[in-house]
Design a protein around this motif. Structure first.
Motif, PDB file in Angstrom:
ATOM      1  N   GLN A  72       0.824  -1.203   0.000  1.00  0.00           N
ATOM      2  CA  GLN A  72       0.000   0.000   0.000  1.00  0.00           C
ATOM      3  C   GLN A  72       0.858   1.254   0.000  1.00  0.00           C
ATOM      4  O   GLN A  72       0.553   2.235  -0.687  1.00  0.00           O
ATOM      5  CB  GLN A  72      -0.937  -0.003   1.208  1.00  0.00           C
ATOM      6  N   ARG A  73       1.935   1.227   0.788  1.00  0.00           N
ATOM      7  CA  ARG A  73       2.840   2.386   0.815  1.00  0.00           C
ATOM      8  C   ARG A  73       3.458   2.608  -0.561  1.00  0.00           C
ATOM      9  O   ARG A  73       3.596   3.744  -1.017  1.00  0.00           O
ATOM     10  CB  ARG A  73       3.948   2.175   1.865  1.00  0.00           C
ATOM     11  N   ALA A  74       3.826   1.524  -1.223  1.00  0.00           N
ATOM     12  CA  ALA A  74       4.423   1.631  -2.557  1.00  0.00           C
ATOM     13  C   ALA A  74       3.434   2.248  -3.544  1.00  0.00           C
ATOM     14  O   ALA A  74       3.814   3.073  -4.389  1.00  0.00           O
ATOM     15  CB  ALA A  74       4.875   0.258  -3.048  1.00  0.00           C
ATOM     16  N   ARG A  75       2.167   1.867  -3.427  1.00  0.00           N
ATOM     17  CA  ARG A  75       1.145   2.435  -4.314  1.00  0.00           C
ATOM     18  C   ARG A  75       0.978   3.932  -4.085  1.00  0.00           C
ATOM     19  O   ARG A  75       0.799   4.700  -5.040  1.00  0.00           O
ATOM     20  CB  ARG A  75      -0.192   1.720  -4.088  1.00  0.00           C
ATOM     21  N   VAL A  76       1.026   4.339  -2.815  1.00  0.00           N
ATOM     22  CA  VAL A  76       0.914   5.768  -2.501  1.00  0.00           C
ATOM     23  C   VAL A  76       2.111   6.525  -3.077  1.00  0.00           C
ATOM     24  O   VAL A  76       1.964   7.611  -3.645  1.00  0.00           O
ATOM     25  CB  VAL A  76       0.822   5.990  -0.978  1.00  0.00           C
ATOM     26  N   MET A  77       3.309   5.956  -2.953  1.00  0.00           N
ATOM     27  CA  MET A  77       4.503   6.572  -3.531  1.00  0.00           C
ATOM     28  C   MET A  77       4.346   6.755  -5.042  1.00  0.00           C
ATOM     29  O   MET A  77       4.623   7.830  -5.594  1.00  0.00           O
ATOM     30  CB  MET A  77       5.738   5.721  -3.247  1.00  0.00           C
ATOM     31  N   GLU A  78       3.890   5.703  -5.724  1.00  0.00           N
ATOM     32  CA  GLU A  78       3.736   5.766  -7.177  1.00  0.00           C
ATOM     33  C   GLU A  78       2.668   6.777  -7.572  1.00  0.00           C
ATOM     34  O   GLU A  78       2.791   7.466  -8.589  1.00  0.00           O
ATOM     35  CB  GLU A  78       3.408   4.378  -7.724  1.00  0.00           C
ATOM     36  N   PHE A  79       1.624   6.887  -6.760  1.00  0.00           N
ATOM     37  CA  PHE A  79       0.580   7.877  -7.012  1.00  0.00           C
ATOM     38  C   PHE A  79       1.165   9.285  -6.977  1.00  0.00           C
ATOM     39  O   PHE A  79       0.935  10.098  -7.882  1.00  0.00           O
ATOM     40  CB  PHE A  79      -0.542   7.744  -5.983  1.00  0.00           C
ATOM     41  N   PHE A  80       1.935   9.591  -5.930  1.00  0.00           N
ATOM     42  CA  PHE A  80       2.487  10.935  -5.799  1.00  0.00           C
ATOM     43  C   PHE A  80       3.556  11.211  -6.863  1.00  0.00           C
ATOM     44  O   PHE A  80       3.733  12.366  -7.277  1.00  0.00           O
ATOM     45  CB  PHE A  80       3.046  11.160  -4.388  1.00  0.00           C
ATOM     46  N   VAL A 108      10.561   8.990   5.204  1.00  0.00           N
ATOM     47  CA  VAL A 108      10.125   8.332   3.971  1.00  0.00           C
ATOM     48  C   VAL A 108      11.318   7.703   3.255  1.00  0.00           C
ATOM     49  O   VAL A 108      11.262   6.562   2.789  1.00  0.00           O
ATOM     50  CB  VAL A 108       9.404   9.323   3.033  1.00  0.00           C
ATOM     51  N   ALA A 109      12.412   8.445   3.176  1.00  0.00           N
ATOM     52  CA  ALA A 109      13.584   7.972   2.438  1.00  0.00           C
ATOM     53  C   ALA A 109      14.156   6.675   3.017  1.00  0.00           C
ATOM     54  O   ALA A 109      14.729   5.863   2.286  1.00  0.00           O
ATOM     55  CB  ALA A 109      14.659   9.062   2.424  1.00  0.00           C
ATOM     56  N   ARG A 110      13.987   6.462   4.328  1.00  0.00           N
ATOM     57  CA  ARG A 110      14.570   5.284   4.973  1.00  0.00           C
ATOM     58  C   ARG A 110      13.756   4.009   4.721  1.00  0.00           C
ATOM     59  O   ARG A 110      14.196   2.919   5.087  1.00  0.00           O
ATOM     60  CB  ARG A 110      14.722   5.516   6.481  1.00  0.00           C
ATOM     61  N   LEU A 111      12.579   4.139   4.118  1.00  0.00           N
ATOM     62  CA  LEU A 111      11.723   2.974   3.876  1.00  0.00           C
ATOM     63  C   LEU A 111      12.236   2.185   2.666  1.00  0.00           C
ATOM     64  O   LEU A 111      11.593   2.124   1.613  1.00  0.00           O
ATOM     65  CB  LEU A 111      10.273   3.422   3.659  1.00  0.00           C
ATOM     66  N   LYS A 112      13.394   1.563   2.832  1.00  0.00           N
ATOM     67  CA  LYS A 112      14.080   0.912   1.711  1.00  0.00           C
ATOM     68  C   LYS A 112      13.274  -0.233   1.108  1.00  0.00           C
ATOM     69  O   LYS A 112      13.230  -0.412  -0.112  1.00  0.00           O
ATOM     70  CB  LYS A 112      15.447   0.405   2.172  1.00  0.00           C
ATOM     71  N   LYS A 113      12.639  -1.031   1.952  1.00  0.00           N
ATOM     72  CA  LYS A 113      11.854  -2.167   1.449  1.00  0.00           C
ATOM     73  C   LYS A 113      10.674  -1.684   0.606  1.00  0.00           C
ATOM     74  O   LYS A 113      10.286  -2.322  -0.376  1.00  0.00           O
ATOM     75  CB  LYS A 113      11.364  -3.025   2.615  1.00  0.00           C
ATOM     76  N   THR A 114      10.124  -0.553   1.008  1.00  0.00           N
ATOM     77  CA  THR A 114       9.008   0.016   0.242  1.00  0.00           C
ATOM     78  C   THR A 114       9.506   0.581  -1.078  1.00  0.00           C
ATOM     79  O   THR A 114       8.917   0.335  -2.143  1.00  0.00           O
ATOM     80  CB  THR A 114       8.300   1.119   1.051  1.00  0.00           C
ATOM     81  N   TRP A 115      10.605   1.322  -1.031  1.00  0.00           N
ATOM     82  CA  TRP A 115      11.161   1.902  -2.257  1.00  0.00           C
ATOM     83  C   TRP A 115      11.544   0.818  -3.259  1.00  0.00           C
ATOM     84  O   TRP A 115      11.463   1.034  -4.474  1.00  0.00           O
ATOM     85  CB  TRP A 115      12.382   2.772  -1.925  1.00  0.00           C
ATOM     86  N   ASN A 116      11.953  -0.341  -2.769  1.00  0.00           N
ATOM     87  CA  ASN A 116      12.322  -1.439  -3.669  1.00  0.00           C
ATOM     88  C   ASN A 116      11.133  -1.955  -4.478  1.00  0.00           C
ATOM     89  O   ASN A 116      11.323  -2.604  -5.510  1.00  0.00           O
ATOM     90  CB  ASN A 116      12.939  -2.596  -2.870  1.00  0.00           C
ATOM     91  N   LYS A 117       9.922  -1.651  -4.018  1.00  0.00           N
ATOM     92  CA  LYS A 117       8.709  -2.071  -4.718  1.00  0.00           C
ATOM     93  C   LYS A 117       8.232  -1.019  -5.728  1.00  0.00           C
ATOM     94  O   LYS A 117       7.246  -1.236  -6.441  1.00  0.00           O
ATOM     95  CB  LYS A 117       7.581  -2.325  -3.705  1.00  0.00           C
ATOM     96  N   VAL A 118       8.924   0.126  -5.760  1.00  0.00           N
ATOM     97  CA  VAL A 118       8.490   1.257  -6.585  1.00  0.00           C
ATOM     98  C   VAL A 118       9.375   1.401  -7.822  1.00  0.00           C
ATOM     99  O   VAL A 118      10.601   1.292  -7.730  1.00  0.00           O
ATOM    100  CB  VAL A 118       8.531   2.568  -5.761  1.00  0.00           C
ATOM    101  N   LYS A 119       8.734   1.656  -8.948  1.00  0.00           N
ATOM    102  CA  LYS A 119       9.485   1.979 -10.162  1.00  0.00           C
ATOM    103  C   LYS A 119       9.875   3.450 -10.080  1.00  0.00           C
ATOM    104  O   LYS A 119       9.042   4.340 -10.225  1.00  0.00           O
ATOM    105  CB  LYS A 119       8.630   1.716 -11.406  1.00  0.00           C
ATOM    106  N   THR A 120      11.165   3.686  -9.852  1.00  0.00           N
ATOM    107  CA  THR A 120      11.609   5.042  -9.509  1.00  0.00           C
ATOM    108  C   THR A 120      12.166   5.841 -10.692  1.00  0.00           C
ATOM    109  O   THR A 120      12.630   6.969 -10.505  1.00  0.00           O
ATOM    110  CB  THR A 120      12.694   4.981  -8.417  1.00  0.00           C
TER     111      THR A 120
END
Length: 264
Positions: A72-80, A108-120
């Motif tokens: 869910q956090r990854a989806r919010v990141m991708e949305f923003f 937010v930046a420290r959430l490495k596991k979440t960022w790994n799920k995001v296409k950056t």
């Protein structure tokens, strides 16, 4: 995004040239004397616009840190990230930078596991555009392009230019403080005042553009009233989502849990 831009345009409309004068006024209009800003009515609309930037940054960080599940956090990141990209496309650089700032906050930046799920890839491009190096060279280039597009545009959408406001204020401040009002010859430094007038006039032209987007009152209400976490609350939510990685983080987590949860 469209409602966000609409809200920003409305806030811009409250800012008049007199507020820039009040913000940087000198005791003597042509003398390099101590600033007497405190003696004048506060430039409330300027301050409110800067406060809006900070609120949007913390709102983005809050929405990312709220979900318990990583997916869910990854989806919010991708949305923003998508919202930020659209902000760039229409020339809303202020919201773009606010979103980037929120996503780059340490909790937010420290959430490495979440960022790994995001296409950056898209986010990396946006960060590059707003890179502060070389005095924001990339942003200034993009701003010039948006300004030129605005001048020649036929549609209201293409005429929108919302600058990174804090940098605009900084530019005007340093132009005013860094250049003498009078030349060594004693003559008025018309070049300085021409540059100041040019920047303020350009801003006034931007704010006159009609926003083509319809207001969505529900989204607007959310943007203006949704609760946002403090920095400590963001860190606590971040640690609860992805546990502390070192002794320093563990100590801070324990301290935050003790201080914040005890108030509930």
């Amino acid at each position: 995004m469209e409602t966000n831009s609409n809200a920003l345009r409305e806030r811009l409309s409250y800012i008049g040239p007199e507020e820039f004068v009040q913000a940087f006024v000198q005791k003597g209009p042509l003398d390099n004397d101590k600033s007497c800003f405190s003696d004048h009515k506060k430039a409330s609309s300027l301050e409110a616009y800067v406060d809006w930037f900070n609120r949007l940054s913390y709102l983005v960080a809050t929405e990312i840190c709220l979900p318990v599940k990583k997916k869910q956090r990854a989806r919010v990141m991708e949305f923003f990230i998508d919202v930020a990209r659209e902000c760039f496309n229409i020339g809303n650089f202020n919201s773009l930078m606010a979103i980037i700032s929120g996503m780059n906050m340490s909790p937010v930046a420290r959430l490495k596991k979440t960022w790994n799920k995001v296409k950056t890839a898209k986010f990396d491009i946006l960060e590059h555009q707003m890179d502060p190096s070389s005095n924001f060279y990339n942003y200034r280039t993009a701003l010039r392009g948006a300004t030129q597009r605005s001048i020649t545009a036929n549609s209201s959408r293409e005429k929108i230019v919302i600058p990174f406001f804090s940098l605009l204020i900084k530019d005007i401040y340093f132009l005013n403080e860094g250049c003498a009002n009078r030349l060594q010859s004693g003559h008025v430094n018309f070049q300085k005042f021409w540059e100041l007038a040019k920047q303020v006039s350009e801003f006034m032209a931007w704010k006159k553009v009609e926003c083509p987007f319809e207001k969505d009152r529900k989204i607007l209400q959310y943007l203006l009233t949704a609760p946002v976490f403090t920095e400590d609350a963001l860190y606590l939510a971040s640690y609860e989502s992805e546990g502390p990685e070192n002794h320093m983080e563990k100590d801070r987590w324990k301290s935050l849990r003790s201080s914040l949860l005890s108030r509930v």
